[in-house]
Write an enzyme that holds these catalytic residues in place. Sequence first.
Site, PDB file in Angstrom:
ATOM      1  N   ARG B  57       0.580  -1.117   0.104  1.00 48.97           N
ATOM      2  CA  ARG B  57       0.154   0.031   0.014  1.00 48.97           C
ATOM      3  C   ARG B  57       0.985   1.158   0.065  1.00 48.97           C
ATOM      4  O   ARG B  57       1.216   1.634   1.070  1.00 48.97           O
ATOM      5  CB  ARG B  57      -0.882   0.040   1.115  1.00 48.97           C
ATOM      6  N   ASP B  59       2.328   4.929  -0.304  1.00 42.80           N
ATOM      7  CA  ASP B  59       1.638   6.189   0.264  1.00 42.80           C
ATOM      8  C   ASP B  59       1.869   7.209  -0.879  1.00 42.80           C
ATOM      9  O   ASP B  59       2.392   6.927  -2.093  1.00 42.80           O
ATOM     10  CB  ASP B  59       2.724   6.983   1.296  1.00 42.80           C
ATOM     11  N   TYR B 118      12.322  -2.400  -2.061  1.00 45.19           N
ATOM     12  CA  TYR B 118      12.163  -0.775  -2.371  1.00 45.19           C
ATOM     13  C   TYR B 118      13.483  -0.566  -2.531  1.00 45.19           C
ATOM     14  O   TYR B 118      14.459  -0.883  -1.991  1.00 45.19           O
ATOM     15  CB  TYR B 118      11.712  -0.514  -1.061  1.00 45.19           C
ATOM     16  N   ARG B 210      11.239   4.917   4.281  1.00 46.75           N
ATOM     17  CA  ARG B 210      11.508   6.237   4.216  1.00 46.75           C
ATOM     18  C   ARG B 210      12.124   6.551   5.616  1.00 46.75           C
ATOM     19  O   ARG B 210      13.000   7.481   5.877  1.00 46.75           O
ATOM     20  CB  ARG B 210      10.301   7.100   3.955  1.00 46.75           C
TER      21      ARG B 210
END
Lengths: 264, 264
Positions: B57, B59, B118, B210
Site C-alpha cells: 500500500r 503512500d 524498495y 522512508r
Amino acid sequence: MSGDGSESTTWALRVAYDGAPFSGFARQEGQDTVQGRIESAVSTALRHDVEVVGAGRTDTGVHALGQVVSFTTEADVPDAEMLRRSLNALVGEGIAVTELRRARPGFSARFDAVSREYRYRIVASPVQPLFLAGLAWWTNAWLDVPAMAEAALPLVGEHDFRSFCVTSSAEGVSTTRAVERVWIEPAVELGEHCLVVGVVGNAFLHSMVRVIVGTLVEVGRGARRPDWVAEVLEARDRRAAGPTAPAHGLTLWRVDYPDEAFES
Amino acid sequence: MSGDGSESTTWALRVAYDGAPFSGFARQEGQDTVQGRIESAVSTALRHDVEVVGAGRTDTGVHALGQVVSFTTEADVPDAEMLRRSLNALVGEGIAVTELRRARPGFSARFDAVSREYRYRIVASPVQPLFLAGLAWWTNAWLDVPAMAEAALPLVGEHDFRSFCVTSSAEGVSTTRAVERVWIEPAVELGEHCLVVGVVGNAFLHSMVRVIVGTLVEVGRGARRPDWVAEVLEARDRRAAGPTAPAHGLTLWRVDYPDEAFES
C-alpha cells in the site's frame, strides 16, 4: 585589468532541460523557449540585457543533459557558484543550470565546440515504458540490433549528409559533416529496458540524428537491409532516408571544447 | 472445468506507476488512487465489479516499478495478452500494466508475497537533478556512503522495527519484520549521479523504508555516528529515529512470490 567594472568577461553555462514544456531552444517571439528563459535569467541576475549563444539549437521536444550556452558581460561576477545558483533559481521549472565556467575572451558555445554527442532512447517492446515514457520512442517492433549496428557503419566519417537533413539547405551551404562514432547499445534506465543510439560528430544538420535513428529503425525492424544506408547517404535526398524519429527520444548529451577555451 | 463460464480464475498484474499524480495506492472515496484506477479498469474490461488486492500500500507520491495486484473473476479470459493491453489502455496516464499472469486459485498479491524490494534514490550534490527531480530526494549535503553502509548493518535480520514506523500500531499488532538486505550504491540514471538505498524484506511497516533512509542520511551527513542506528532500533520509539525521507524518492521495485503461486 581595470578596476572600474568595464572589463568584459565571457562565461559558459552547462544546462540540462526537459524538452517537453518548451518550443525548442531558439528564442522566438511569444514562445516559451530555453534560450529565452536563460537570457531572461542572465539579464535579471546581471542587471543588463544579455544575449546567449547555444551549442545546439535543439528542436521542440528535444531534451538536453549537457547543452552549453555562452554569454559576455561587463558586470562583476565576484562568486561564480553564487551566480550559478541564482541563474538556476531564475530559469524556473524544467531547466537546471549545472555548471558555470569562465571562458576565454571571445568564446562562443556554438563556434568553439569541437564535438557534440546526442543519445536517442528507444523502447522496443509490446509493453509501454512508464518512467521512460517522455524520454524514449516506444515501438512495438522487435529490433535487430546487430543489423542496426552494421547499417550505422557507413555513416562514420566525413560525408554529405543531405539525405539526413530535414530542412532544404540554402544554395551553396555545405551539408557535409563529420561523424566520429555511432553506436547502439542496450541499457536499463530507471529499471526499464531500452536501446540507446549514440552519435558523436563535429556538428549536425537540422534533425540529422532523428533521421539517422528513423533510418536505422527501418533496418532494425527488417523493412530494409543494412547495406541500404550507404545508398541513402549516396542519394543526397531526404526522400531516400527513413522517417524522422520523434523528438522526445532525443537528448543533447554533451558538447566538448578544447581545454584552452576556458580560464584555468 | 465447467463450460458455463462460472469457473472463477485468479490473476496477478504487475504494474508500474508514477506516484506524483495519485493519492497513494489504496482506494479512497473521491480520490484518484492507483487501486481505484485499476479496479475501474478491470471492472470495465470484465464487465462486472472486481476488487483488487495490492502487494504494497504505497503512500501518496511513492512510485512503483513492480507493484503486484491480484483479482479473481468468473469472466472468461480467452487471451491474457489482449486483456493486459486493454487494461493498460483503460488505467490511463501514469500507470502501466506490464504483465498479466494466471495465478493459482486463492492467490493474494498481498498475503502470498515472500519478499518486497524498495529502492530509494538520493541526489547528494549542490547541483539539483533535472531528469531525476521527481524521482529522487535532492540534498545539498555531502554524504559519507561507507558510514551509511556501516550504519545499515544492524537493520538486517528479524527485529522490532517500531522506531521506524510512522503510524502508532494498534495494541497487540506485531511490529516485527525481517529485513534480508540493505545496500547503498552510487548509480547513474538518465546521465545524472545518484545514490540508491535498496531494502529487501518480507514485509514493511508504514513508511518504514522512508524512516530507514532518513535515519541513514543523518549518519551520512555526519550528524550521527554509525552505531547510533543500533540504539534507534533498541529504543522501539519513532522519536528515536531520523526524519521520514520524502515520498518521491521511493519506488516499490519488485515483489517476489513462490513459483507455485502461478499457473505454469
